[in-house]
Write a protein that holds these residues in place. Structure first.
Motif, mmCIF file in Angstrom:
data_model
loop_
_atom_site.group_PDB
_atom_site.id
_atom_site.type_symbol
_atom_site.label_atom_id
_atom_site.label_comp_id
_atom_site.label_asym_id
_atom_site.label_seq_id
_atom_site.Cartn_x
_atom_site.Cartn_y
_atom_site.Cartn_z
ATOM 1 N N LYS A 84 25.819 50.111 37.088
ATOM 2 C CA LYS A 84 27.095 49.405 36.931
ATOM 3 C C LYS A 84 26.862 47.903 36.817
ATOM 4 O O LYS A 84 26.180 47.320 37.660
ATOM 5 C CB LYS A 84 28.013 49.694 38.125
ATOM 6 C CG LYS A 84 28.324 51.166 38.314
ATOM 7 C CD LYS A 84 29.123 51.393 39.592
ATOM 8 C CE LYS A 84 29.383 52.877 39.820
ATOM 9 N NZ LYS A 84 30.122 53.105 41.085
ATOM 10 N N ASP A 112 37.150 50.516 46.712
ATOM 11 C CA ASP A 112 38.256 50.642 45.775
ATOM 12 C C ASP A 112 38.242 52.054 45.197
ATOM 13 O O ASP A 112 37.582 52.322 44.203
ATOM 14 C CB ASP A 112 38.120 49.594 44.659
ATOM 15 C CG ASP A 112 39.229 49.676 43.628
ATOM 16 O OD1 ASP A 112 40.295 50.232 43.962
ATOM 17 O OD2 ASP A 112 39.030 49.198 42.494
ATOM 18 N N THR A 133 29.111 44.432 36.557
ATOM 19 C CA THR A 133 30.464 43.903 36.715
ATOM 20 C C THR A 133 30.463 42.417 36.392
ATOM 21 O O THR A 133 29.681 41.646 36.968
ATOM 22 C CB THR A 133 30.961 44.122 38.160
ATOM 23 O OG1 THR A 133 30.802 45.496 38.508
ATOM 24 C CG2 THR A 133 32.417 43.721 38.295
ATOM 25 N N GLN A 166 33.797 46.248 33.956
ATOM 26 C CA GLN A 166 32.547 46.829 34.454
ATOM 27 C C GLN A 166 32.037 47.851 33.448
ATOM 28 O O GLN A 166 32.806 48.673 32.951
ATOM 29 C CB GLN A 166 32.762 47.504 35.801
ATOM 30 C CG GLN A 166 31.522 48.128 36.408
ATOM 31 C CD GLN A 166 31.841 48.892 37.693
ATOM 32 O OE1 GLN A 166 32.188 50.056 37.672
ATOM 33 N NE2 GLN A 166 31.719 48.190 38.822
ATOM 34 N N ARG A 169 35.400 49.684 31.884
ATOM 35 C CA ARG A 169 36.702 49.818 32.528
ATOM 36 C C ARG A 169 37.035 48.561 33.315
ATOM 37 O O ARG A 169 36.142 47.775 33.661
ATOM 38 C CB ARG A 169 36.717 51.031 33.466
ATOM 39 C CG ARG A 169 35.750 50.943 34.630
ATOM 40 C CD ARG A 169 35.642 52.266 35.367
ATOM 41 N NE ARG A 169 34.785 52.190 36.535
ATOM 42 C CZ ARG A 169 35.227 52.146 37.793
ATOM 43 N NH1 ARG A 169 36.529 52.180 38.032
ATOM 44 N NH2 ARG A 169 34.388 52.085 38.810
ATOM 45 N N GLU A 170 38.314 48.363 33.590
ATOM 46 C CA GLU A 170 38.781 47.266 34.428
ATOM 47 C C GLU A 170 38.553 47.649 35.897
ATOM 48 O O GLU A 170 38.820 48.783 36.296
ATOM 49 C CB GLU A 170 40.262 46.985 34.197
ATOM 50 C CG GLU A 170 40.629 46.646 32.756
ATOM 51 C CD GLU A 170 40.173 45.254 32.344
ATOM 52 O OE1 GLU A 170 40.057 44.388 33.234
ATOM 53 O OE2 GLU A 170 39.927 45.040 31.142
ATOM 54 N N VAL A 171 38.079 46.701 36.700
ATOM 55 C CA VAL A 171 37.793 47.000 38.104
ATOM 56 C C VAL A 171 38.240 45.847 39.002
ATOM 57 O O VAL A 171 38.554 44.749 38.527
ATOM 58 C CB VAL A 171 36.282 47.252 38.332
ATOM 59 C CG1 VAL A 171 35.813 48.477 37.600
ATOM 60 C CG2 VAL A 171 35.465 46.030 37.948
ATOM 61 N N ASP A 172 38.232 46.133 40.291
ATOM 62 C CA ASP A 172 38.439 45.105 41.311
ATOM 63 C C ASP A 172 37.095 44.415 41.524
ATOM 64 O O ASP A 172 36.201 44.953 42.181
ATOM 65 C CB ASP A 172 38.940 45.754 42.602
ATOM 66 C CG ASP A 172 39.106 44.760 43.741
ATOM 67 O OD1 ASP A 172 38.938 43.544 43.510
ATOM 68 O OD2 ASP A 172 39.398 45.193 44.872
ATOM 69 N N THR A 173 36.933 43.231 40.959
ATOM 70 C CA THR A 173 35.636 42.551 41.050
ATOM 71 C C THR A 173 35.296 42.175 42.487
ATOM 72 O O THR A 173 34.119 42.090 42.844
ATOM 73 C CB THR A 173 35.623 41.288 40.169
ATOM 74 O OG1 THR A 173 36.706 40.428 40.549
ATOM 75 C CG2 THR A 173 35.778 41.651 38.700
#
Length: 379
Positions: A259, A314, A261, A283, A296-300
């Motif tokens: 992964k 998350d 990010t 990410q 995909r969009e993630v909580d950084t």
């Protein structure tokens, strides 16, 4: 009287609410049981009777209690055992001496790392004092490796050094053990935060037309800008190329997905014959099980929580969470049941003992049993 009535009387006896009439009933029952007990129980029968009584009586037992009284001192019949039980919860301090074994706390990790120089010499960084010169690298010792006041490794290149020369053998490796993290500032000014059970191999100075490092595990990068010299991170078949940006790479060997990010700037992800561009907040997920690079969009904040001294989850599955704990606390995790559908949201601080972290996780109706350095998980 039946068993339910007897247990009700015993509960009243414990609470001190037993009436004189009920006390007479209980005394009569006890004397009847004692007078009709004419046989000795074997050791195994005695143990079975004791375990049965313990499960039925309203007693509060501490876990892992070791009694100093030998078994031969325990009553030899079930009637006497019941009598001892009644007395136990009314006067425990007078009759039984107990030693409570408190489970040993499992402490969190800390600032630990090993630096391997180009000549193979290994330096345990815990043995180095702040502001010390660790070593010098290069044929003419043109690179000085120091530890600054904050315990961060820094590489200082002599400004008079010949930057056009490419010393292919001058590579160092920083590695962290289980429960270790370490920070480093590379020769170009790039800051690297290395997570536990990870390693990064890098040149002591960046000559040539690119800046290449190799990563195993997890690291957060704050890359110094240099438009003329791209910064590349290589991890197996996966590569990341940037000019100047902030990003996190999770590439542990025991994780099926690599992964990356992105927090700031732009990066190009290369995997086999594929290439993708990440934007801040995205990410990339790369795996041999995927046909293409997934984005995909993630909580950084969750992705780099470890860098800031936190566990933050998350919608993370249980096994991913427990792998983080394994690396940080040096534990082994065993599963007793299906936990594939368990997900976590939330977090806690990494400087807490393991027991405190497990209490947070138990809020999701998961149970843990600690046996030394092994954690058994029950759904």
């Amino acid at each position: 009287m039946n068993e339910t009535e007897i247990l009700a009387l015993l509960q009243k006896y414990q609470k001190g609410t037993l009436s004189n009439e009920d006390k007479d009933k209980l005394d009569a029952w006890y004397l009847h049981k004692a007078s009709n007990s004419n046989g000795q129980l074997s050791e195994y029968e005695l143990q079975d009777s004791y375990e049965y009584l313990k499960s039925k009586l309203p007693l509060k037992y501490e876990t892992k209690v070791v009694s100093l009284w030998p078994r031969v001192a325990v009553a030899a019949s079930i009637a006497l055992l019941l009598g001892t039980g009644i007395f136990y919860f009314t006067k425990p301090k007078e009759q039984i001496i107990q030693v409570v074994e408190k489970p040993q706390e499992i402490a969190p990790g800390g600032n630990r790392g090993i630096l391997t120089l180009s000549n193979g010499k290994q330096i345990v960084l815990a043995d180095i004092s702040a502001k010390d010169t660790i070593a010098k690298e290069g044929e003419k010792e043109e690179v000085t490796i120091k530890m600054n006041a904050n315990g961060v490794i820094t590489y200082i290149v002599n400004p008079d050094a010949d930057a056009s020369k490419n010393d292919a053998n001058s590579f160092n490796t920083l590695s962290t053990p289980t429960g270790g993290q370490y920070n480093i500032v590379l020769a170009d000014g790039t800051k690297v935060y290395l997570n536990s059970v990870s390693s990064i191999k890098y040149p002591t100075q960046f000559n040539g037309d690119q800046r290449m490092v190799e990563l195993e595990g997890e690291a957060y990068f704050e890359v110094a800008k240099n438009k003329n010299k791209p910064f590349r991170v290589k991890s197996g078949n996966h590569a990341i190329e940037v000019l100047g940006t902030h990003f996190n790479v999770n590439a542990y060997n025991n994780e099926s997905v690599v992964k990356t990010t992105l927090l700031e700037g732009s990066v190009a992800i290369t995997y086999k014959n594929q290439k993708a561009i990440l934007k801040p907040g995205q990410q990339s997920n790369v795996s041999d099980n995927f046909n293409k690079i997934a984005i995909r969009e993630v909580d950084t904040e969750a992705a780099i929580a470890w860098k800031n001294g936190r566990f933050k989850f998350d919608n993370a599955n249980l096994k991913t969470v427990m792998k983080q704990l394994e690396r940080w606390y040096g534990i082994k995790v065993e599963y007793r049941g299906d936990v594939s559908d368990v997900r976590f949201n939330g977090g806690t601080f990494m400087n807490k003992n393991l027991s405190e972290v497990l209490k947070v996780l138990e809020l999701s109706n998961i149970k843990f049993k600690v046996e030394g350095k092994t954690i058994i998980v029950y759904p």
